[in-house]
Design a protein around this motif. Structure first.
Motif, PDB file in Angstrom:
ATOM      1  N   GLN A  76       1.568   3.259  -7.007  1.00 35.00           N
ATOM      2  CA  GLN A  76       2.684   3.630  -6.144  1.00 35.00           C
ATOM      3  C   GLN A  76       3.048   2.564  -5.116  1.00 35.00           C
ATOM      4  N   LEU A  77       2.306   1.460  -5.074  1.00 31.70           N
ATOM      5  CA  LEU A  77       2.605   0.373  -4.150  1.00 31.70           C
ATOM      6  C   LEU A  77       3.290  -0.768  -4.892  1.00 31.70           C
ATOM      7  N   GLY A  78       4.416  -1.207  -4.358  1.00 30.33           N
ATOM      8  CA  GLY A  78       5.091  -2.351  -4.946  1.00 30.33           C
ATOM      9  C   GLY A  78       4.375  -3.647  -4.610  1.00 30.33           C
ATOM     10  N   ALA A  79       4.828  -4.737  -5.182  1.00 31.48           N
ATOM     11  CA  ALA A  79       4.235  -6.048  -4.922  1.00 31.48           C
ATOM     12  C   ALA A  79       4.394  -6.404  -3.443  1.00 31.48           C
ATOM     13  N   PRO A  80       3.344  -6.936  -2.802  1.00 36.05           N
ATOM     14  CA  PRO A  80       3.435  -7.254  -1.370  1.00 36.05           C
ATOM     15  C   PRO A  80       4.357  -8.432  -1.100  1.00 36.05           C
ATOM     16  N   ASP A  81       5.179  -8.275  -0.076  1.00 37.77           N
ATOM     17  CA  ASP A  81       6.046  -9.333   0.420  1.00 37.77           C
ATOM     18  C   ASP A  81       5.442  -9.822   1.733  1.00 37.77           C
ATOM     19  N   ALA A  87      -9.840  -2.273  -0.197  1.00 40.48           N
ATOM     20  CA  ALA A  87      -8.470  -2.817  -0.202  1.00 40.48           C
ATOM     21  C   ALA A  87      -7.471  -1.836  -0.801  1.00 40.48           C
ATOM     22  N   THR A  88      -7.731  -0.545  -0.649  1.00 38.60           N
ATOM     23  CA  THR A  88      -6.836   0.486  -1.175  1.00 38.60           C
ATOM     24  C   THR A  88      -6.146   1.213  -0.024  1.00 38.60           C
ATOM     25  N   ILE A  89      -4.999   1.820  -0.343  1.00 32.80           N
ATOM     26  CA  ILE A  89      -4.313   2.730   0.570  1.00 32.80           C
ATOM     27  C   ILE A  89      -4.285   4.099  -0.093  1.00 32.80           C
ATOM     28  N   THR A  90      -4.700   5.116   0.649  1.00 34.84           N
ATOM     29  CA  THR A  90      -4.815   6.473   0.134  1.00 34.84           C
ATOM     30  C   THR A  90      -3.931   7.409   0.949  1.00 34.84           C
ATOM     31  N   ARG A  91      -3.269   8.310   0.274  1.00 34.02           N
ATOM     32  CA  ARG A  91      -2.495   9.360   0.948  1.00 34.02           C
ATOM     33  C   ARG A  91      -3.364  10.598   1.097  1.00 34.02           C
ATOM     34  N   ILE A  92      -3.407  11.131   2.316  1.00 28.46           N
ATOM     35  CA  ILE A  92      -4.179  12.333   2.612  1.00 28.46           C
ATOM     36  C   ILE A  92      -3.200  13.474   2.856  1.00 28.46           C
ATOM     37  N   ARG A 138       4.471  -6.400   3.557  1.00 27.71           N
ATOM     38  CA  ARG A 138       5.104  -5.093   3.438  1.00 27.71           C
ATOM     39  C   ARG A 138       5.252  -4.766   1.959  1.00 27.71           C
ATOM     40  N   MET A 139       5.155  -3.486   1.661  1.00 23.62           N
ATOM     41  CA  MET A 139       5.178  -3.026   0.275  1.00 23.62           C
ATOM     42  C   MET A 139       6.027  -1.777   0.169  1.00 23.62           C
ATOM     43  N   LEU A 140       6.732  -1.651  -0.932  1.00 23.11           N
ATOM     44  CA  LEU A 140       7.478  -0.436  -1.221  1.00 23.11           C
ATOM     45  C   LEU A 140       6.497   0.643  -1.662  1.00 23.11           C
ATOM     46  N   TYR A 141       6.606   1.816  -1.053  1.00 25.46           N
ATOM     47  CA  TYR A 141       5.798   2.968  -1.456  1.00 25.46           C
ATOM     48  C   TYR A 141       6.685   3.919  -2.251  1.00 25.46           C
ATOM     49  N   ASP A 142       6.390   4.044  -3.538  1.00 26.76           N
ATOM     50  CA  ASP A 142       7.185   4.880  -4.425  1.00 26.76           C
ATOM     51  C   ASP A 142       6.318   6.033  -4.915  1.00 26.76           C
ATOM     52  N   ALA A 143       6.496   7.214  -4.309  1.00 29.23           N
ATOM     53  CA  ALA A 143       5.668   8.367  -4.643  1.00 29.23           C
ATOM     54  C   ALA A 143       5.957   8.906  -6.038  1.00 29.23           C
ATOM     55  N   ASP A 144       7.043   8.458  -6.671  1.00 27.35           N
ATOM     56  CA  ASP A 144       7.366   8.942  -8.010  1.00 27.35           C
ATOM     57  C   ASP A 144       6.576   8.227  -9.102  1.00 27.35           C
ATOM     58  N   VAL A 196      -4.913   8.049  -4.263  1.00 21.28           N
ATOM     59  CA  VAL A 196      -4.914   6.598  -4.083  1.00 21.28           C
ATOM     60  C   VAL A 196      -3.563   6.055  -4.520  1.00 21.28           C
ATOM     61  N   LEU A 197      -2.852   5.418  -3.585  1.00 20.59           N
ATOM     62  CA  LEU A 197      -1.552   4.844  -3.921  1.00 20.59           C
ATOM     63  C   LEU A 197      -1.700   3.588  -4.752  1.00 20.59           C
ATOM     64  N   GLY A 198      -2.740   2.793  -4.438  1.00 22.79           N
ATOM     65  CA  GLY A 198      -2.964   1.557  -5.160  1.00 22.79           C
ATOM     66  C   GLY A 198      -3.825   0.616  -4.352  1.00 22.79           C
ATOM     67  N   GLU A 199      -4.171  -0.492  -4.969  1.00 19.72           N
ATOM     68  CA  GLU A 199      -4.950  -1.545  -4.316  1.00 19.72           C
ATOM     69  C   GLU A 199      -4.000  -2.665  -3.897  1.00 19.72           C
ATOM     70  N   VAL A 200      -4.219  -3.189  -2.693  1.00 14.72           N
ATOM     71  CA  VAL A 200      -3.375  -4.272  -2.191  1.00 14.72           C
ATOM     72  C   VAL A 200      -3.913  -5.592  -2.717  1.00 14.72           C
TER      73      VAL A 200
END
Length: 390
Positions: A166-171, A96-101, A154-160, A110-114
């Motif tokens: 880096q993943l905002g709360a899911p809407d 349940a993670t999203i990863t940036r390659i 949908r989630m905000l992706y904030d690379a900072d 790893v951006l975060g777990e959904v």
């Protein structure tokens, strides 16, 4: 947010076992044996409407070259979303993670777990898509299985932010898609019209496919906010086409025509040209049918050589990833018909193939799927490959 109007009764485990016997849908273990260069049982194509200014028909035969391995060591990868700057986002179905390659060196972040994902069977975190306004809103859409349904968030992706945060709360933009141990669909994609298209499965309850009040066994068309899109074929409904078993691939050709791949049961897997409002036959028909009420597939395959998942369009052809078939299929198109016999590439070389995404005029990203519990992982699995196609 749309809540499905009709509650779906959960499928009993015993019924699931019966339905999955012999089922091509993402089961069947590892790679099939021999290559099959053409689809068995191919019949004459349907007549095509006139196509003024249509693109030139691609050659009957093509080629595939593996340019490089972009990344290795991925666990249960499923969805892939290329970022404008050249990097890739990939989902892990089971983690349940999203990863940036990193598109150049394959470095993984790893951006975060959904939150809210409940992986089980064929469910979990699946399709990914970038907002059409991603450059300004930085939104990432995801399709996943929760404890009660399949849904789109949908989630905000904030690379900072720090890695892992880096993943905002899911809407939640759409919920209530039937879930099951099998047939959860999962592919999402924004079309040329800016609308969100969703491939769903019937969750093992075959009657849902013909029920237009259910979102199971359908292709849905939504606004980015999850409302039924303007111009849909059925009033106030998200349903775009129906009579599907388990849609897992969506792609548009150079003339903005939609194609979809679909798991069959025991006989035929399908590539379909999607026309709004049409009925694609399941469970009354699997593959081509003599019943004029059903829209026949562009192409069909025996289930041992396909079990199709993602598709992409490049160089005049649809390219289709095969799970049980462990190969990449090329289907050259003439309008919405197959222009020649399909060709198979990479048969057995990389095991199960899950997702394929266009990466330029003659390039594809290809994602393997050997660590999902049904493959035979090799050293370095799972991986993302860059291909050059002709």
């Amino acid at each position: 947010m749309i809540v499905q109007r009709r509650a779906v009764t959960a499928v009993l485990a015993a019924a699931v076992l019966v339905l999955t016997a012999g089922c091509s849908s993402d089961d069947g273990g590892g790679a099939a044996g021999e290559d099959a260069g053409a689809s068995p049982g191919r019949t004459a194509a349907q007549s095509s409407p006139s196509r003024p200014g249509a693109e030139e028909t691609p050659p009957a035969t093509g080629s595939v070259e593996v340019v490089r391995t972009v990344a290795t060591g991925l666990e249960s990868p499923w969805g892939l979303a290329p970022l404008p700057e050249g990097d890739l986002l990939v989902s892990s179905r089971d983690r349940a993670t999203i990863t940036r390659i990193d598109g150049e060196n394959g470095e993984k972040t790893v951006l975060g777990e959904v939150p809210g994902v409940a992986p089980a069977g064929e469910g979990g975190l699946m399709g990914l898509a970038l907002s059409p306004d991603h450059a300004s809103d930085r939104m990432v859409y995801a399709y996943f299985t929760s404890a009660s349904d399949n849904r789109i968030v949908r989630m905000l992706y904030d690379a900072d932010e720090p890695a892992g945060e880096q993943l905002g709360a899911p809407d939640t933009v759409f919920r209530g898609i039937p879930k099951g141990v099998i047939h959860n669909g999962g592919r999402i994609a924004f079309g040329p019209d800016g609308m969100l298209y969703v491939g769903t499965g019937e969750s093992g309850d075959t009657g849902l496919s013909q029920d237009r009040d259910s979102t199971g066994g359908k292709i849905l068309r939504l606004t980015p906010d999850g409302e039924p899109a303007p111009g849909n074929p059925f009033p106030d409904s998200p349903v775009y086409s129906y009579g599907h078993r388990n849609v897992q691939g969506l792609a548009w050709d150079s003339r903005q025509r939609l194609f979809a791949s679909e798991f069959g049961q025991n006989t035929w897997d399908e590539l379909n040209a999607i026309k709004p409002g049409d009925n694609y036959g399941w469970p009354e028909a699997e593959g081509r049918s003599d019943d004029g009420a059903f829209h026949d597939p562009v192409e069909q395959w025996g289930t041992d050589v396909a079990s199709p998942s993602g598709i992409a369009y490049a160089e005049g052809s649809v390219w289709m990833a095969g799970l049980r078939g462990a190969r990449l299929w090329r289907v050259p198109l003439d309008g919405t018909e197959a222009a020649a016999e399909p060709q198979a590439f990479l048969t057995g070389e990389y095991g199960r193939l899950r997702t394929v995404v266009a990466a330029g005029e003659d390039r594809l990203w290809l994602v393997t799927s050997n660590s999902d519990g049904r493959g035979d992982p090799r050293e370095g699995d799972d991986r993302i490959l860059e291909l050059r196609v002709r």
